[in-house]
Scaffold this motif. Structure first.
Motif, short mmCIF file in Angstrom:
data_model
loop_
_atom_site.label_atom_id
_atom_site.label_comp_id
_atom_site.label_asym_id
_atom_site.label_seq_id
_atom_site.Cartn_x
_atom_site.Cartn_y
_atom_site.Cartn_z
N ASP A 1 0.30 6.03 3.64
CA ASP A 1 -0.92 6.50 4.30
C ASP A 1 -0.50 7.37 5.48
O ASP A 1 -0.75 7.04 6.63
N ARG B 1 -4.48 13.77 4.30
CA ARG B 1 -3.97 12.47 4.75
C ARG B 1 -3.82 11.56 3.53
O ARG B 1 -4.50 11.75 2.53
N ASP C 1 -11.11 2.40 8.85
CA ASP C 1 -11.50 3.76 8.49
C ASP C 1 -12.96 3.86 8.08
O ASP C 1 -13.63 4.85 8.35
N ARG D 1 -11.44 6.93 15.36
CA ARG D 1 -11.08 5.55 15.69
C ARG D 1 -10.10 5.44 16.85
O ARG D 1 -9.92 4.38 17.43
N GLU E 1 -12.38 2.43 1.84
CA GLU E 1 -12.42 2.76 3.27
C GLU E 1 -13.09 4.09 3.55
O GLU E 1 -13.06 4.59 4.67
N MET F 1 -7.96 0.77 -1.60
CA MET F 1 -8.61 0.50 -0.33
C MET F 1 -10.01 1.09 -0.45
O MET F 1 -10.16 2.25 -0.87
N ARG G 1 0.85 -1.19 0.00
CA ARG G 1 0.00 0.00 0.00
C ARG G 1 0.88 1.24 0.00
O ARG G 1 1.85 1.31 0.76
MG MG Z 1 -7.25 2.94 6.58
#
Ligand code: MG
Ligand code: PEP
Length: 580
Positions: A338, A361, A458, A468, A434, A432, A335
């Motif tokens: 992030d 982000r 997420d 979260r 999310e 992803m 990935r």
């Molecule tokens: Mg995530």
């Protein structure tokens, strides 16, 4: 004896001595000490101020040599404040009168100064607020540094008790090899600190509210990471109870380890793939050991978070290659970065945001830092010739973002073409899923992505409007809300209809409570912390698909999260009582 209930984030039971850490990046716990401890705490202050002053004087000297006297004069303010007695005396007084710990006294007094500077009309003085902040950090670093050295000096293993830990601090603790469990005041089940603890495999409980105020260095502590309980100074009966529980757990772990070489296949012959999630290359070995068939999520940002600066393209390439080689031909989903939100403390970013989870982000950050993004993509492409590498973009919200990310990937390919460096031309490109936007638009996204991975960590946060990592709203943060389950079903169906593979790589995938349900919803690829693979495999091998479908159908008719959890707990208990 003190017993506290928090959020269980990494299973297992451990006993040991507490080491209470005051962390540098976050609020210092409001802890008080006894009258006898004051003198020692005041000596720490004297030493910390002295060393901080030396630090500023050295800094001034080196800046003067490199950039001249005018620039070096910036530090006269710091040196002036620290060499006078006033602020230091106030800190010492806070220890004497209020019995604060050294870090808490520093933090309180400096915060008061920051507040005062903030109110000032004088532009020069109000700008000094950053300098006061810097001084506070440096003095604290002296004190906290002593705590860190305490870990190095430890001969016996310790249980770290802290107000909060950043993901990179947690990773540092792992490297020390002395830490056997973690308990923190703050944090949520899927905060990245919890995820690191889980991958590492030590029992951890977060969201304990004020565990740091009730535990002192050297206290005997029990951490039950399976049920989220932390007990300080347990009595003999409690110790006996947990000793028995620990033995039961270790027997279960051994039994499950025997499944390692067996495939994840249901009783009626449906084959399922169980992959591992990793943050660091060395964790790939644990994935293989636990029987994972590939890496479904490699969180590459941790390489950035543990270093002082951005890793070079070569360093990234070597890390990826290491993972790919350790996996020996199995799939590795890398990935892209992030970064942001809870992974980077706001104090450390050059432009703090008010709402980092909703801010710059992840893919948004990469698309605004193209040179950095391209360096990473080139490193991934270069690693792709060493195994079965897939690339995955996080936090995709619009089709435009996906197209832009693919465009940058094409440019990275062109760079490599020009240099004659080989790479896999048809590297699968996934996203992803999310954000609610990506989940709702799954059919459209499936036409432009080669695969999906559902990021429930997420997705829950953005659907339920709940941070979260915030323990104060943790009761809202649950995968069991019926609307979350319906959304997951929608994404799986969209992927099936368009014929692309879909996996789920949020913490939900490794929670055995959801295995039957997810199978019934049609999920065939799960990605989780290595330690969760054996339990999930055991469940897969103990059920029929027909049963799973019935469970899924019933679950989706339930009205609320409580009912869903109770029902899934009952169903899982029927299949595997020792796990629930
Ligand atoms: Mg995530
Ligand atoms: C997720 O969001 O579910 C996920 C797997 O990614 P991360 O936890 O790194 O945000």
């Amino acid at each position: 004896m003190l017993s506290k209930k928090g959020i269980p984030v990494s299973p297992g039971i451990t006993f040991g001595q507490a080491l209470v850490l005051d962390t540098e990046e976050f609020q210092i716990p409001r802890r008080r000490i006894s009258a006898e401890q004051c003198e020692a705490e005041k000596l720490r202050i004297e030493e910390a101020f002295k060393q901080t002053l030396v630090e500023y004087r050295n800094l001034r000297e080196s800046v003067a040599a490199r950039m001249g006297e005018d620039t070096a004069a910036i530090f006269d303010f710091h040196i002036g404040v620290l060499s006078k007695d006033r602020i230091r005396h106030q800190v010492l007084e806070a220890i004497d009168v209020k019995h604060y710990t050294a870090p808490y006294a520093v933090s309180t007094v400096f915060r008061e100064y920051q507040h005062r500077f903030q109110q000032m009309q004088d532009a020069y003085l109000s700008e000094r607020i950053q300098d006061v902040y810097d001084m506070e950090r440096r003095v604290l670093r002296q004190l906290v540094g002593q705590d860190r050295q305490a870990i190095e000096r430890m001969v016996e293993p310790v249980i770290v008790v802290a107000h909060d830990l950043t993901p990179s601090q947690t990773a540092e603790l792992e490297h020390s090899n002395k830490v056997i469990a973690i308990a923190t005041d703050l944090g949520g089940r899927t905060s990245h600190t919890s995820i690191v603890a889980r991958s590492w495999g030590v029992p951890a409980v977060v969201g304990l509210a004020d565990i740091t105020t009730g535990v002192s260095n050297g206290d005997m502590v029990v951490v039950d990471g399976t049920h989220g309980v932390v007990i300080a100074n347990p009595d003999a009966e409690t110790i006996q109870h947990y000793t028995i529980r620990r033995e039961q757990l270790s027997r279960l772990v051994k039994d499950l380890q025997n499944l390692r070489e067996l495939p994840a296949i249901t009783l009626d012959g449906v084959r399922v793939q169980l992959f591992g999630n990793i943050e660091f290359p060395h964790e790939a070995t644990a994935c293989v050991d636990k029987g994972a068939e590939g890496i479904g999520l490699y969180r590459t940002e941790f390489l950035y978070l543990t270093g002082k600066s951005e890793p070079s393209e070569q360093e990234q390439f070597e890390a990826y290659k290491q993972v790919v080689e350790r996996m020996g031909g199995r799939t590795v989903v890398i990935r892209t970065l992030d970064l942001g939100a809870d992974k980077m403390p706001q104090e450390r970013t050059s432009e703090p945001e008010r709402n980092p989870f909703l801010g710059c982000r992840s893919i948004r950050y990469c698309l605004q830092n193209l040179a950095m993004f391209k360096r990473q993509l080139r490193a991934i492409l270069r690693a792709s010739v060493h195994g079965d590498v897939h690339v995955m973009f996080p936090l995709i919200t619009t089709l435009l973002e996906l197209r832009q990310a693919k465009m940058v990937l094409s440019e990275a390919r062109e760079d490599l073409d020009e240099l004659g460096i080989p790479y896999r031309k048809d590297i699968p490109i996934g996203i992803m899923v999310e954000t609610p936007a990506a989940a709702d638009g799954a059919v459209q996204f499936a036409r432009e992505a080669d695969f999906f991975s559902i990021g429930t960590n997420d997705l829950i946060q953005y659907m339920m409007a709940v941070d979260r990592s915030n323990e104060r709203v943790a009761w809202l943060y649950s995968a069991a809300h019926p609307m979350i389950l319906r959304k997951v079903r929608h994404v799986i169906r969209a992927a099936d209809r368009t014929g692309i593979p879909v996996s789920l790589c949020g913490e939900m995938a490794g929670d055995p409570l959801y295995t039957i349900l997810l199978l019934g919803l049609g999920l065939r690829r799960f990605s989780m912390a290595a330690g969760d693979v054996p339990e999930v495999k055991k469940i897969v091998r103990s059920v029929t698909m027909e049963h799973c479908k019935r469970v899924a159908q019933h679950t989706l008719q339930l009205e609320n999260e409580r009912n869903v959890l109770n029902y899934l707990r009952d169903e899982t208990r029927k299949v595997l009582p020792e796990i629930v």
